[in-house]
Design a protein around this motif. Structure first.
Motif, short mmCIF file in Angstrom:
data_model
loop_
_atom_site.label_atom_id
_atom_site.label_comp_id
_atom_site.label_asym_id
_atom_site.label_seq_id
_atom_site.Cartn_x
_atom_site.Cartn_y
_atom_site.Cartn_z
N ARG A 1 0.51 -1.71 -0.03
CA ARG A 1 -0.05 -0.20 -0.16
C ARG A 1 1.44 1.71 0.11
N ASP A 2 1.95 1.25 0.68
CA ASP A 2 2.94 2.20 0.74
C ASP A 2 3.41 2.74 -0.33
N ASN A 3 3.73 2.33 -1.17
CA ASN A 3 4.50 2.16 -2.74
C ASN A 3 3.69 2.51 -3.54
N PHE A 4 2.10 2.49 -3.07
CA PHE A 4 0.77 2.83 -4.65
C PHE A 4 0.56 4.34 -4.31
N GLY A 5 0.25 4.57 -2.85
CA GLY A 5 -0.20 5.46 -2.77
C GLY A 5 -2.45 5.58 -2.51
N PRO A 6 -1.98 7.08 -3.58
CA PRO A 6 -3.54 6.80 -3.91
C PRO A 6 -4.43 5.55 -5.03
N PHE A 7 -3.44 5.10 -5.76
CA PHE A 7 -3.59 3.99 -7.15
C PHE A 7 -3.88 2.74 -5.94
N GLU A 8 -4.48 2.26 -5.49
CA GLU A 8 -5.44 1.99 -5.20
C GLU A 8 -6.24 0.15 -5.97
N PRO A 9 -6.08 -0.90 -5.65
CA PRO A 9 -6.31 -2.27 -6.48
C PRO A 9 -7.33 -1.73 -7.43
N TRP A 10 -8.52 -1.03 -6.97
CA TRP A 10 -9.66 -0.63 -7.72
C TRP A 10 -9.70 -0.38 -8.99
N PHE A 11 -8.45 0.68 -8.55
CA PHE A 11 -8.22 0.92 -10.15
C PHE A 11 -7.30 0.40 -11.55
N PHE A 12 -6.72 -0.39 -10.43
CA PHE A 12 -6.15 -1.13 -11.67
C PHE A 12 -7.59 -1.67 -12.38
N ILE A 13 -8.17 -2.54 -11.67
CA ILE A 13 -9.23 -3.56 -12.30
C ILE A 13 -10.23 -2.50 -12.78
N GLY A 14 -10.77 -1.30 -12.78
CA GLY A 14 -11.28 -0.52 -13.77
C GLY A 14 -10.42 -0.01 -14.95
N ALA B 1 -8.50 -2.08 -16.48
CA ALA B 1 -8.26 -3.05 -17.52
C ALA B 1 -9.80 -3.67 -17.56
N ALA B 2 -10.62 -2.81 -17.14
CA ALA B 2 -12.44 -3.38 -17.73
C ALA B 2 -12.82 -1.96 -18.53
N VAL B 3 -12.30 -1.14 -18.58
CA VAL B 3 -11.95 0.01 -19.70
C VAL B 3 -11.05 -0.42 -20.84
N GLU B 4 -9.81 -1.17 -20.85
CA GLU B 4 -9.39 -1.22 -21.93
C GLU B 4 -10.16 -2.17 -22.76
N LEU C 1 -16.33 0.80 -12.59
CA LEU C 1 -16.48 -0.70 -12.36
C LEU C 1 -15.44 -1.52 -12.10
N GLY C 2 -14.29 -0.68 -11.23
CA GLY C 2 -13.10 -0.97 -10.51
C GLY C 2 -13.92 -1.48 -9.15
N ARG C 3 -15.07 -0.81 -8.90
CA ARG C 3 -15.38 -1.14 -7.32
C ARG C 3 -15.93 -1.70 -7.54
N GLU D 1 -14.38 -7.72 -10.71
CA GLU D 1 -13.81 -7.97 -10.53
C GLU D 1 -13.15 -9.24 -10.60
N ALA D 2 -14.64 -9.81 -10.25
CA ALA D 2 -14.36 -11.48 -9.97
C ALA D 2 -14.59 -12.19 -11.71
N PHE D 3 -15.29 -11.79 -12.47
CA PHE D 3 -15.11 -11.69 -13.99
C PHE D 3 -13.06 -11.80 -14.18
N LEU D 4 -12.57 -10.28 -14.78
CA LEU D 4 -11.22 -10.13 -14.53
C LEU D 4 -10.59 -11.17 -13.69
N ARG D 5 -10.41 -11.01 -12.69
CA ARG D 5 -9.74 -12.49 -12.72
C ARG D 5 -9.68 -13.42 -13.11
N ALA D 6 -10.83 -13.91 -13.07
CA ALA D 6 -11.44 -15.46 -13.89
C ALA D 6 -10.86 -15.73 -14.61
N VAL D 7 -10.89 -14.59 -16.35
CA VAL D 7 -9.90 -14.86 -17.14
C VAL D 7 -8.80 -14.19 -17.84
#
Length: 243
Positions: free
Chosen positions: A102-115, A117-120, A227-229, A234-240
């Motif tokens: 967490r300390d290395n990523f600051g405001p970039f929480e997991p939901w951001f990266f999931i989001g 992927a969802a838009v890309e 989308l990221g939250r 998240e479950a779908f993206l992690r599955a595929v």
């Protein structure tokens, strides 16, 4: 045909925006980038270059070169899609790492990266659809050209968004880690939509289906956070997508 005589010059603008956005992320740690990153960067960059060169050939008496390069360009477009899909695992990896460190990523929480992927995924699919439509409509200059032009706006966000986000973070560095990372995303999307509308107005394509698609994709990107939250997303993206 005369309407598109100077199109190749106008296509330099999105090329510059894209390169500005990705410059620091790609060239800043060039030697640290993986092979997949290099392949994706250069296929995307060459695609933008093609959309400068091809209109020039088509409107300056070099139709034979235009047709030959067009065949090569379709191969290149497939490379853009495939390499973009192959990079999606990095979003899942970043989501996992941001949860663990967490300390290395600051405001970039997991939901951001999931989001992201969802838009890309939608961007890549829309890009592929636009290229296919340009092939189907190849006998109609107006449609063929416009479907291809809009591809630059469909895949501009990841590169331009990173550049704007980097600048935003630097400006608000004293607020770290309580930085609102969605503000630069909204700004990026507004900028891209503005460019789409300006180009569509100039070439009288405001009501073209390719314009609607480009605007839809960039509006959809504004929903990156919900989308990221979303547990279901998240479950779908992690599955595929496996990191």
């Amino acid at each position: 045909m005369d309407r598109y005589k100077s199109l190749y010059k106008w296509m330099i603008i999105p090329m510059v925006f894209m390169q500005f956005g990705i410059f620091r992320d790609y060239w800043g740690d060039f030697t640290e980038n993986g092979w997949a990153v290099h392949v994706h960067y250069w296929t995307g960059t060459i695609w933008y270059l093609y959309l400068i060169i091809q209109p020039y050939y088509a409107t300056h008496g070099k139709l034979e070169k235009h047709r030959t390069n067009g065949i090569i360009g379709m191969f290149l477009a497939g490379g853009v899609c495939i390499t973009a899909f192959s990079m999606l695992f990095r979003d899942i990896t970043n989501a996992n790492d941001s949860a663990q460190y967490r300390d290395n990523f600051g405001p970039f929480e997991p939901w951001f990266f999931i989001g992201v992927a969802a838009v890309e995924i939608v961007m890549i699919l829309a890009f592929g659809y636009a290229v296919i439509m340009s092939i189907i409509k190849r006998k109609s200059l107006e449609d063929h050209a416009w479907w291809l032009i809009t591809t630059v706006f469909l895949i501009m966000m990841p590169a331009l968004g990173r550049g704007i986000q980097n600048i935003y973070v630097l400006i608000h560095l004293e607020e770290w880690p309580a930085i609102d990372i969605m503000t630069p995303v909204y700004f990026t999307q507004a900028l891209i939509i503005g460019m789409i509308l300006l180009a569509a107005w100039k070439y009288k394509k405001l009501k073209h289906p390719a314009t609607y698609l480009a605007i839809f994709v960039n509006i959809y990107t504004c929903f990156l956070e919900p989308l990221g939250r979303s547990p279901a997303v998240e479950a779908f993206l992690r599955a595929v997508i496996k990191d």
